[in-house]
Design an enzyme around this catalytic site. Structure first.
Site, mmCIF file in Angstrom:
data_model
loop_
_atom_site.group_PDB
_atom_site.id
_atom_site.type_symbol
_atom_site.label_atom_id
_atom_site.label_comp_id
_atom_site.label_asym_id
_atom_site.label_seq_id
_atom_site.Cartn_x
_atom_site.Cartn_y
_atom_site.Cartn_z
ATOM 1 N N HIS A 278 0.839 -1.194 0.000
ATOM 2 C CA HIS A 278 0.000 0.000 0.000
ATOM 3 C C HIS A 278 0.872 1.241 0.000
ATOM 4 O O HIS A 278 1.546 1.553 0.974
ATOM 5 C CB HIS A 278 -0.919 0.025 1.218
ATOM 6 C CG HIS A 278 -1.958 1.118 1.150
ATOM 7 N ND1 HIS A 278 -2.956 1.126 0.204
ATOM 8 C CD2 HIS A 278 -2.143 2.242 1.894
ATOM 9 C CE1 HIS A 278 -3.728 2.193 0.382
ATOM 10 N NE2 HIS A 278 -3.252 2.894 1.387
ATOM 11 N N HIS B 200 1.033 5.486 -1.411
ATOM 12 C CA HIS B 200 0.637 6.713 -2.102
ATOM 13 C C HIS B 200 1.942 7.474 -2.333
ATOM 14 O O HIS B 200 2.438 8.164 -1.437
ATOM 15 C CB HIS B 200 -0.308 7.553 -1.248
ATOM 16 C CG HIS B 200 -1.574 6.857 -0.843
ATOM 17 N ND1 HIS B 200 -2.550 6.518 -1.739
ATOM 18 C CD2 HIS B 200 -2.025 6.449 0.368
ATOM 19 C CE1 HIS B 200 -3.549 5.930 -1.102
ATOM 20 N NE2 HIS B 200 -3.250 5.879 0.181
ATOM 21 N N ARG C 16 -5.068 15.686 6.176
ATOM 22 C CA ARG C 16 -5.567 15.511 4.814
ATOM 23 C C ARG C 16 -5.558 16.825 4.038
ATOM 24 O O ARG C 16 -5.315 16.829 2.819
ATOM 25 C CB ARG C 16 -6.979 14.924 4.850
ATOM 26 C CG ARG C 16 -7.460 14.442 3.502
ATOM 27 C CD ARG C 16 -8.803 13.776 3.598
ATOM 28 N NE ARG C 16 -9.877 14.714 3.903
ATOM 29 C CZ ARG C 16 -11.161 14.478 3.645
ATOM 30 N NH1 ARG C 16 -11.535 13.336 3.107
ATOM 31 N NH2 ARG C 16 -12.083 15.379 3.952
ATOM 32 N N TYR D 217 -4.963 7.605 -7.198
ATOM 33 C CA TYR D 217 -6.227 8.307 -7.437
ATOM 34 C C TYR D 217 -6.068 9.728 -7.976
ATOM 35 O O TYR D 217 -7.063 10.416 -8.208
ATOM 36 C CB TYR D 217 -7.081 8.341 -6.169
ATOM 37 C CG TYR D 217 -6.418 8.911 -4.936
ATOM 38 C CD1 TYR D 217 -6.294 10.276 -4.742
ATOM 39 C CD2 TYR D 217 -5.930 8.064 -3.949
ATOM 40 C CE1 TYR D 217 -5.700 10.796 -3.600
ATOM 41 C CE2 TYR D 217 -5.340 8.568 -2.796
ATOM 42 C CZ TYR D 217 -5.232 9.938 -2.633
ATOM 43 O OH TYR D 217 -4.633 10.437 -1.500
ATOM 44 N N HIS E 142 -11.675 3.831 -3.260
ATOM 45 C CA HIS E 142 -10.977 4.622 -2.260
ATOM 46 C C HIS E 142 -11.513 4.325 -0.874
ATOM 47 O O HIS E 142 -10.743 4.076 0.064
ATOM 48 C CB HIS E 142 -11.069 6.117 -2.555
ATOM 49 C CG HIS E 142 -10.357 6.930 -1.520
ATOM 50 N ND1 HIS E 142 -10.970 7.340 -0.344
ATOM 51 C CD2 HIS E 142 -9.077 7.368 -1.453
ATOM 52 C CE1 HIS E 142 -10.088 7.991 0.391
ATOM 53 N NE2 HIS E 142 -8.940 8.025 -0.260
ATOM 54 N N ARG F 195 -16.987 6.028 1.659
ATOM 55 C CA ARG F 195 -17.458 7.415 1.622
ATOM 56 C C ARG F 195 -17.173 8.066 0.270
ATOM 57 O O ARG F 195 -17.792 9.067 -0.087
ATOM 58 C CB ARG F 195 -16.823 8.239 2.747
ATOM 59 C CG ARG F 195 -15.354 8.540 2.599
ATOM 60 C CD ARG F 195 -14.814 9.419 3.722
ATOM 61 N NE ARG F 195 -13.427 9.771 3.504
ATOM 62 C CZ ARG F 195 -12.383 9.046 3.884
ATOM 63 N NH1 ARG F 195 -12.584 7.902 4.530
ATOM 64 N NH2 ARG F 195 -11.145 9.442 3.639
ATOM 65 N N HIS G 100 -9.663 1.215 1.128
ATOM 66 C CA HIS G 100 -9.477 1.736 2.489
ATOM 67 C C HIS G 100 -10.734 1.379 3.286
ATOM 68 O O HIS G 100 -11.849 1.740 2.882
ATOM 69 C CB HIS G 100 -9.356 3.265 2.476
ATOM 70 C CG HIS G 100 -8.078 3.784 1.902
ATOM 71 N ND1 HIS G 100 -8.061 4.809 0.983
ATOM 72 C CD2 HIS G 100 -6.791 3.459 2.128
ATOM 73 C CE1 HIS G 100 -6.808 5.098 0.654
ATOM 74 N NE2 HIS G 100 -6.012 4.282 1.336
ATOM 75 N N GLU H 286 -10.838 3.075 8.417
ATOM 76 C CA GLU H 286 -9.647 3.719 8.954
ATOM 77 C C GLU H 286 -10.023 4.726 10.035
ATOM 78 O O GLU H 286 -9.263 4.940 10.986
ATOM 79 C CB GLU H 286 -8.895 4.425 7.827
ATOM 80 C CG GLU H 286 -7.601 5.091 8.246
ATOM 81 C CD GLU H 286 -6.877 5.756 7.092
ATOM 82 O OE1 GLU H 286 -5.749 6.234 7.302
ATOM 83 O OE2 GLU H 286 -7.435 5.789 5.966
ATOM 84 N N HIS I 155 -5.990 -1.086 6.223
ATOM 85 C CA HIS I 155 -6.137 -0.598 7.597
ATOM 86 C C HIS I 155 -7.075 -1.493 8.406
ATOM 87 O O HIS I 155 -6.663 -2.047 9.425
ATOM 88 C CB HIS I 155 -6.594 0.861 7.661
ATOM 89 C CG HIS I 155 -5.717 1.814 6.929
ATOM 90 N ND1 HIS I 155 -4.370 1.924 7.203
ATOM 91 C CD2 HIS I 155 -5.990 2.686 5.919
ATOM 92 C CE1 HIS I 155 -3.846 2.819 6.391
ATOM 93 N NE2 HIS I 155 -4.795 3.291 5.599
ATOM 94 N N ASP J 98 2.262 3.074 3.043
ATOM 95 C CA ASP J 98 1.165 4.030 2.937
ATOM 96 C C ASP J 98 1.653 5.452 2.681
ATOM 97 O O ASP J 98 2.030 5.803 1.574
ATOM 98 C CB ASP J 98 0.306 3.943 4.199
ATOM 99 C CG ASP J 98 -1.032 4.667 4.071
ATOM 100 O OD1 ASP J 98 -1.292 5.270 3.026
ATOM 101 O OD2 ASP J 98 -1.821 4.632 5.029
#
Length: 448
Positions: free
Chosen positions: A62, A64, A85, A124, A206, A209, A233, A236, A270, A321
């Site tokens: 995993h 990013h 974020r 993404y 993703h 949500r 995900h 998490e 996660h 991650d």
């Protein structure tokens, strides 16, 4: 991916699954291991000698890649996952295909230096800022695939559906470049991606949500038709669980189960805040779990129920991650040590089990089932850890697995071989001459 000419590697010590063996000769041809001969006390003429403990290559399940630009920056002050974020979105907004290629090439080179031979890139950032597609709608994904090739490692590009900012909410301005509009448009764009010798194409949701419930099945069907890995995900954050219950009357895991997302080719990333029923659903379906302990503790997310998940049948793998550090040995160690802190007991996994999570099970989660073992027929991907550094000197070589997991770090990786070809030799990357400089330059280009 270029493969080396037939050759023999002589391993001073090798982890052959359950045990460490001294003096092992590996014969390699066409990028695969063709023979493993234990009990070879000295190298044969012409053999490449790897001193230390050789393991199967590590799989970073995993990643990013662009989060690597946040290292250090997000350690100032306090906050939560949600404030972190916002900083991440600001960095994502400055990515271009060229900038992303340069950064990912350096990040993947850092992974090779840490013994990683395959990465699962949870991708993404698809479009230009504002959501306008590039002339090549997969320009960003192609940049990542090219970066992995130039850094000498394998990649599974987990092309990610990211369609909303929250349950029933449209994407925010920073998220517009993540969204294809709906799952059908995501599938059409993702279908243009092509696999290569070093690259496989998978899918990702993703989160519950970010993909509306009525579009989850489209993503799952796309992956199922291709027998491709599907990652998501999952739980998490407790806020996501609460919002999911409010709208759908069930947990995120239950929602995924209702829409056919769970299964042996699926990995939940996660899996932190789960109910007993969630754990049972994940385990009984054979859905995997990717734990990312250094990120989970960096973002104050919590400690997931990894032991319970594995006991129910969920295979475990590991990822770095957000790349607070890139060190799969640290991820393996942290999974065990986190559980010790939580339960105040020791020894939840053996060192061998933790190494399997970091190698064979991680590769399987990324669709590379023929990697992650030192055995005939497997891909010739392996890494060597020094047993004479200040961290690893002292223990008996037969305790090499325990030394690797509980004492060594990425700094102890001396060699990384992919497809039978040296990518890292004596701690130096053979394709990216100055990895620290490449990282510094790529991160500087993304500063606002």
């Amino acid at each position: 991916m270029t493969t080396a000419a037939p050759r023999t590697y002589w391993l001073e010590h090798a982890w052959l699954g359950p045990r460490v063996e001294p003096g092992v000769a590996l014969e390699v041809a066409d990028g695969r291991i063709t023979a493993v001969r234990a009990g070879t006390p000295a190298p044969t003429p012409g053999a490449e000698v790897l001193r230390g403990l050789t393991l199967p290559g590590l799989a970073n399940a995993h990643s990013h890649a662009f989060h690597r630009a946040l290292r250090g920056t997000v350690q100032v002050g306090s906050g939560t996952f949600w404030t972190w974020r916002e900083v991440m979105y600001a960095t994502a907004a400055r990515l271009t295909p060229d900038r992303y290629h340069a950064l990912a090439r350096a990040v993947y080179a850092e992974m090779a230096l840490a013994g990683v031979t395959a990465v699962g890139e949870f991708h993404y950032v698809h479009h230009a800022p504002g959501g306008t597609p590039y002339a090549d709608p997969n320009a960003m994904g192609e940049a990542l695939i090219a970066a992995a090739a130039e850094a000498g490692i394998r990649i599974t590009l987990l092309d990610t559906a990211y369609l909303s900012s929250g349950f029933g909410q449209p994407p925010t301005t920073p998220q517009l470049r993540f969204s294809d509009g709906d799952a059908e448009a995501w599938a059409a764009r993702s279908s243009l991606l092509k696999e290569r010798d070093h690259a496989r194409i998978g899918a990702a949701i993703h989160s519950v949500r970010a993909v509306p419930a009525d579009q989850l099945e489209t993503v799952a069907r796309w992956a199922g038709e291709r027998r491709a890995p599907l990652h998501v995900h999952l739980s998490e954050q407790t806020a996501e669980n609460e919002a999911c219950r409010e709208l759908h009357g069930c947990t995120p895991t239950q929602l995924l189960a209702l829409h056919g997302v769970l299964g042996p080719r699926t990995t939940g990333v996660h899996n932190t805040h789960l109910t007993a029923e969630d754990i049972s659903l994940i385990g009984r379906s054979g859905t995997g779990t990717c734990m990312c302990p250094t990120t989970e503790r960096d973002l104050a997310d919590g400690i997931g129920p990894a032991v319970a998940l594995q006991n129910e049948g969920s295979p475990l793998c590991l990822g770095s991650d957000s790349h607070a550090v890139i060190d799969l040995l640290e991820e393996a160690r942290a999974m065990e040590l986190n559980e010790r802190l939580r339960t105040r007991t020791r020894g939840h996994w053996t060192a061998a089990a933790l190494l399997r999570a970091a190698s064979a099970d991680g590769h399987a989660a990324l669709g590379w089932e023929d990697a992650g073992a030192l055995e005939p027929g497997a891909l010739a991907d392996f890494t060597t850890i020094a047993l004479d550094s200040v961290r690893t000197a002292g223990p008996l070589p037969r305790l090499g697995a325990e030394t690797a997991v509980f004492a060594a770090s990425a700094a102890d990786v001396s060699h990384t071989v992919v497809a039978g070809r040296h990518v890292v030799r004596d701690g130096v990357h053979s394709l990216v001459p100055d990895v620290p400089r490449a990282l510094a330059d790529a991160v500087e280009a993304l500063r606002g």
